[in-house]
Every structure is written in structure tokens, then in C-alpha cells.
Design a protein around this motif. Structure first.
Motif, short mmCIF file in Angstrom:
data_model
loop_
_atom_site.label_atom_id
_atom_site.label_comp_id
_atom_site.label_asym_id
_atom_site.label_seq_id
_atom_site.Cartn_x
_atom_site.Cartn_y
_atom_site.Cartn_z
N SER A 8 0.82 -1.21 0.00
CA SER A 8 0.00 0.00 0.00
C SER A 8 0.86 1.26 0.00
CB SER A 8 -0.96 0.01 1.20
OG SER A 8 -0.25 0.14 2.41
N ASN A 9 2.06 1.19 0.52
CA ASN A 9 2.98 2.34 0.52
C ASN A 9 3.67 2.52 -0.82
OD1 ASN A 9 2.49 2.89 3.25
ND2 ASN A 9 4.05 1.44 3.90
N ARG A 10 3.51 1.53 -1.69
CA ARG A 10 4.20 1.56 -2.99
C ARG A 10 3.24 1.55 -4.17
NH1 ARG A 10 6.34 -3.22 -3.82
NH2 ARG A 10 5.41 -4.33 -2.11
N THR A 11 1.95 1.80 -3.91
CA THR A 11 0.93 1.64 -4.93
C THR A 11 0.17 2.94 -5.18
OG1 THR A 11 0.66 -0.67 -4.27
CG2 THR A 11 -1.11 0.30 -5.59
N LEU A 12 -0.02 3.24 -6.45
CA LEU A 12 -0.86 4.36 -6.87
C LEU A 12 -2.08 3.77 -7.58
CD1 LEU A 12 1.90 6.74 -8.28
CD2 LEU A 12 0.69 6.95 -6.10
N THR A 13 -3.27 4.30 -7.27
CA THR A 13 -4.51 3.71 -7.78
C THR A 13 -5.44 4.78 -8.33
OG1 THR A 13 -4.35 1.88 -6.19
CG2 THR A 13 -6.53 2.32 -7.12
N LEU A 14 -6.08 4.45 -9.43
CA LEU A 14 -7.15 5.27 -10.02
C LEU A 14 -8.39 4.39 -10.17
CD1 LEU A 14 -5.22 7.05 -12.89
CD2 LEU A 14 -6.37 8.19 -11.01
N GLU A 15 -9.56 4.98 -9.95
CA GLU A 15 -10.81 4.25 -10.12
C GLU A 15 -11.71 5.02 -11.07
OE1 GLU A 15 -12.36 3.82 -6.16
OE2 GLU A 15 -10.98 2.19 -5.69
N GLU A 106 -15.22 -4.85 -12.40
CA GLU A 106 -16.37 -5.31 -11.62
C GLU A 106 -17.65 -4.91 -12.35
OE1 GLU A 106 -18.42 -4.75 -7.23
OE2 GLU A 106 -16.95 -3.29 -7.91
N GLU A 107 -18.49 -5.91 -12.63
CA GLU A 107 -19.75 -5.67 -13.31
C GLU A 107 -20.78 -5.15 -12.31
OE1 GLU A 107 -22.58 -8.03 -16.45
OE2 GLU A 107 -21.46 -9.20 -14.99
N PHE A 114 -14.00 0.06 -12.57
CA PHE A 114 -12.65 -0.25 -13.00
C PHE A 114 -11.66 0.33 -11.99
CE2 PHE A 114 -8.92 1.34 -15.41
CZ PHE A 114 -8.41 0.13 -15.82
N THR A 115 -10.73 -0.49 -11.54
CA THR A 115 -9.69 -0.05 -10.62
C THR A 115 -8.35 -0.38 -11.24
OG1 THR A 115 -11.13 -0.49 -8.73
CG2 THR A 115 -8.77 -0.24 -8.28
#
Length: 153
Positions: A8-15, A106-107, A114-115
Motif C-alpha cells: 500500500s505504501n508503494r501503490t498508486l490507484t485510479l478508479e 467489476e460488473e 474499474f480499478t
């Protein structure tokens, strides 16, 4: 306990939520002729050099920048679960190297949640990528994907 290895300290996320069925969004991610239409930030043209969509298969795209220069994006698929998940190694030379990209689908009725996450080797590298414009760059890519799939829905 140390958080040095905590992803989690090394992750970038867009949704994003796309007003398009999951089968269409999945196809946009998995078919080379579709990938070429949306992959890359606004103003870039993408050429799919190779695309072996299977676990252990590789992908390689050339992205042409508006100034005429190009860079290569490539990786190897490590996990594919149809309509659920695509995980791949990824290098976007010369800007980003040695990361893992995760696309989760995810439907939700006739829509798709979308993640997208990018896992970096270190927390410092993750912060550097964020400061270089990760959110704007990938945000632009997914704006293009959204327009592409919603136009076809």
C-alpha cells in the motif's frame, strides 16, 4: 512491524466507472485493434507491436508523442481472470520501469467499475512517479478509454 514491504505504501490507484458493459470494457483492454484507439495520454498515437494475451505472454506498444519522439511500453502478463483481473509487469521506458500494473473489473448492472493500480518497487519510487504526474497521465488515458467504450456501448 515495518511497513517497508507493505504494497500500500508503494501503490498508486485510479478508479473509474464506465457506462458500458463489462464485456465491452474487457474487449477494449484485450483486443489490439481497440488498445491502439485509447492507450496512452491524450495526443499520443499508439502502435501495438505485439500482444500475446495469455498468462506468460508479452505485450509491447510504441507510443508516439506529439513532438515526434516515441517511447516503448511493454510487459508480461502474470495473471488473467476473464472479466475480473489483468496483472502484468510493465516498463514505460524511459519514464517508469519495473512496476506491476493491475486492472480490476467489476460488473455493476450495465456499468463497469474499474480499478487500476501500479505497484512500484519502493515507496520512494512510488512518490517520485506520483510527483511526475501519474494521476494526470493515467487519468488522461482512462478518459480516452471511457470515451472509447461509452461511444461503443
Amino acid at each position: 512491524m515495518s511497513k517497508t514491504n507493505d504494497a500500500s505504501n508503494r501503490t498508486l490507484t485510479l478508479e473509474r466507472t464506465f457506462n458500458a458493459p463489462i464485456a465491452l470494457v474487457w474487449e477494449a483492454w484485450t483486443e489490439p485493434e481497440h488498445i491502439a484507439q485509447w492507450w496512452g495520454p491524450k495526443g499520443m498515437k499508439t502502435n501495438v507491436i505485439s500482444h500475446d494475451f495469455q498468462e506468460g505472454g508479452s505485450w509491447k506498444y510504441s507510443m508516439q508523442m506529439p513532438d515526434g519522439s516515441a517511447f516503448i511500453a511493454e510487459g508480461i502478463y502474470t495473471e488473467i481472470i476473464k472479466h475480473k483481473k489483468i496483472i502484468s509487469s510493465a516498463d514505460f521506458k524511459p519514464m517508469t520501469e519495473g512496476v506491476e500494473i493491475q486492472a480490476l473489473f467489476e460488473e455493476v448492472g450495465n456499468k463497469t467499475n474499474f480499478t487500476f493500480s501500479v505497484v512500484h518497487a519502493t515507496e520512494a519510487y512510488c512518490k517520485q512517479q506520483e510527483q511526475m504526474g501519474f494521476m494526470n497521465g493515467w487519468g488522461s488515458v482512462f478518459d480516452r478509454l471511457k470515451a472509447f467504450v461509452e461511444d461503443k456501448a
